[in-house]
Design an enzyme around this catalytic site. Structure first.
Site, short mmCIF file in Angstrom:
data_model
loop_
_atom_site.label_atom_id
_atom_site.label_comp_id
_atom_site.label_asym_id
_atom_site.label_seq_id
_atom_site.Cartn_x
_atom_site.Cartn_y
_atom_site.Cartn_z
N LYS A 81 68.65 39.68 40.74
CA LYS A 81 70.02 39.24 40.45
C LYS A 81 70.98 40.41 40.54
O LYS A 81 70.68 41.53 40.11
CB LYS A 81 70.05 38.61 39.06
CG LYS A 81 71.39 38.05 38.61
CD LYS A 81 71.24 37.47 37.21
CE LYS A 81 72.53 36.88 36.69
NZ LYS A 81 72.35 36.30 35.33
N SER A 156 73.78 31.90 35.03
CA SER A 156 74.38 32.74 36.06
C SER A 156 73.36 33.34 37.03
O SER A 156 73.73 34.08 37.93
CB SER A 156 75.17 33.89 35.40
OG SER A 156 74.33 34.68 34.58
N SER A 180 71.11 31.55 31.09
CA SER A 180 71.37 31.93 32.49
C SER A 180 70.13 32.10 33.34
O SER A 180 70.24 32.22 34.57
CB SER A 180 72.20 33.22 32.54
OG SER A 180 73.52 32.95 32.13
#
Length: 471
Positions: A81, A156, A180
């Site tokens: 990420k 996210s 997330s």
């Protein structure tokens, strides 16, 4: 051959490398080919590190050929990420102001994953600073679930979850402050683990409810990532001591769910759960019972999660907004609205949220765990929804309007984070539209092994993990 290599688990790749039935070069080439095949439709990758990945794969192939003793994840491709610092590799935090930012140092987690021999394919999409519950960014655009690219991947860690389910890599690295990892794992049909607070260290950690963690297609792969990233660090005051637990061994060991007492809450109050999600969750409870677990429905008495979100996270949103506006950047309306609501709170309101309400949340879960081994809920109140931009969720659920759709997306995952508890999302079925639904398994304080154990046994008892999207 590419399609044949797309769906091997990390655990399987390790064995195939050692037997010389597959080479890291073949696997990395296939992964990079897969990026070319699917990324235009899904928008997963921010940066692709093709050249370095091929170089590392060639080195891994030489070492396997030489018979070197190598870690279980050596030569396995991974995505990371774009909130996690990777020295020498562009890390944008999903923000236009950091479009060309290249960190000088690795995050602790990535340093440990590199030491374990994983091969970085690239960085995956995230909203600005991880502030939205969907993966929407003015820098990188919108990320879709592999099951229907017109629908949200969640956030996210949306790009990370989508990368595993789309067949780019068997493992991904994400982060989770209130869902997330688990929310995109649910909307994309992946396995995602939020470890206990402090299990995975962050240098200079200031936020006890946020953590990094693994996303994968199989529980054992996520467990392998835990094995190489857990343990204390002197620059994280919240990090936990090593326990010697081996999560992958737990996932692979014999055993079933017999004797486990599992509480089930179908919605944690405070809002609706989509009708089809309810049906899939009810069937998941039957699957747990069929696997000899004792399952009893309960209602966890928790504070209103939307009010708590504003009081707890809102002041942090104010800080980010100030930084973005000073840099001349646009701010998402939802983020600005949360900050405005937080600005209207008194210091006493914010203090109560960070102290009293967090303790109230923990004690509500502790009451459940005084009678049960684990608690299960749906991971999200609804499956992947058509891209909604800044709204962050569907405006109608079960035919009724929904206030604050973006807040509801994380409604079932926020409170375990604030209690510091380990939680995992595993696929538990599909809606009639072919969209995945996640089962969230929550454990008592520091019971990461118990959560991995239950998730792997549930996975064995079902076949949801064998399904892949047609891309």
């Amino acid at each position: 051959m590419t399609d044949d290599l797309t769906w091997f688990s990390a655990h399987e790749l390790g064995k195939l490398y050692r037997s010389r039935e597959l080479s890291p070069v073949e696997v990395v080439d296939a992964a990079l080919d897969r990026v070319e095949q699917v990324d235009d439709r899904l928008n997963i990758m921010v940066t692709v590190t093709a050249d370095s990945a091929r170089e590392q794969a060639a080195e891994a192939e030489r070492r396997f050929a030489a018979g070197d003793e190598l870690p279980p994840l050596y030569g396995v491709p991974i995505t990371v990420k774009d909130l996690t610092d990777t020295a020498g590799v562009r890390t944008t935090y999903g923000c236009v102001a950091y479009a060309d930012h290249v960190p000088d140092e690795d995050a602790v987690s990535w340093a440990r994953l590199k030491e374990a021999g994983t091969i970085l394919l690239g960085k995956t999409t995230t909203p600005e600073f991880g502030l939205l519950g969907v993966t929407e960014s003015k820098l990188t655009g919108t990320t879709g679930t592999p099951w229907d690219p017109t629908r949200a991947a969640g956030g996210s860690s949306g790009g990370a979850a989508a990368s595993t389910v789309a067949g780019i890599a068997p493992i991904a690295w994400g982060s989770d402050g209130g869902g997330s990892i688990r929310v995109p794992a649910s909307l994309c049909g992946a396995v995602g683990i939020k470890p206990s607070t402090g299990r995975i260290p962050l240098i200079g950690n200031t936020e006890p409810d946020s953590t990094e963690g693994p996303i994968a297609r199989r529980v054992v792969d996520a467990a392998l990532l835990l094995d190489v990233t857990v343990g204390p660090h002197p620059l994280d005051r919240l990090s936990l001591p090593s326990t010697g637990e081996r999560y992958a061994e737990t996932a692979l060991a014999s055993g079933d769910l017999s004797g486990l007492r599992i509480a089930a809450d179908p919605g944690l109050q405070h809002g609706p759960v989509d009708n089809e999600t309810q049906c899939v969750f009810a069937q998941a409870l039957q699957d747990l019972r069929a696997a000899d677990a004792v399952v009893e429905e309960v209602q966890v008495d928790l504070p209103d999660p939307l009010q708590f979100f504003v009081a707890y996270w809102g002041p942090e949103y104010i800080n980010y907004i100030d930084e973005m506006r000073e840099g001349g950047l646009d701010v998402w309306p939802l983020v600005a609205r949360i900050a405005e609501q937080a600005a209207a709170l008194s210091p006493a309101d914010v203090s109560r949220a960070a102290r009293d309400t967090k303790t109230e949340i923990y004690l509500a879960y502790a009451k459940v765990f005084s009678e049960f081994d684990l608690l299960v809920t749906p991971t999200t109140p609804f499956p992947a929804f058509p891209h909604a931009g800044d709204i962050g969720g569907p405006s109608i659920v079960n035919g009724r309007p929904l206030d604050e759709p973006g807040g509801h997306l994380h409604r079932l995952t926020e409170s375990p984070s604030h209690a510091g508890l380990p939680a995992i999302s595993v696929p538990c079925g599909f809606t009639s539209d072919g969209l995945p639904v996640g089962l969230q398994i929550i454990g008592p304080q520091h019971s990461d092994t118990a959560v991995v154990y239950a998730a792997s046994r549930y996975e064995r008892a079902t076949d949801w993990w064998t399904r892949h999207p047609a891309l």
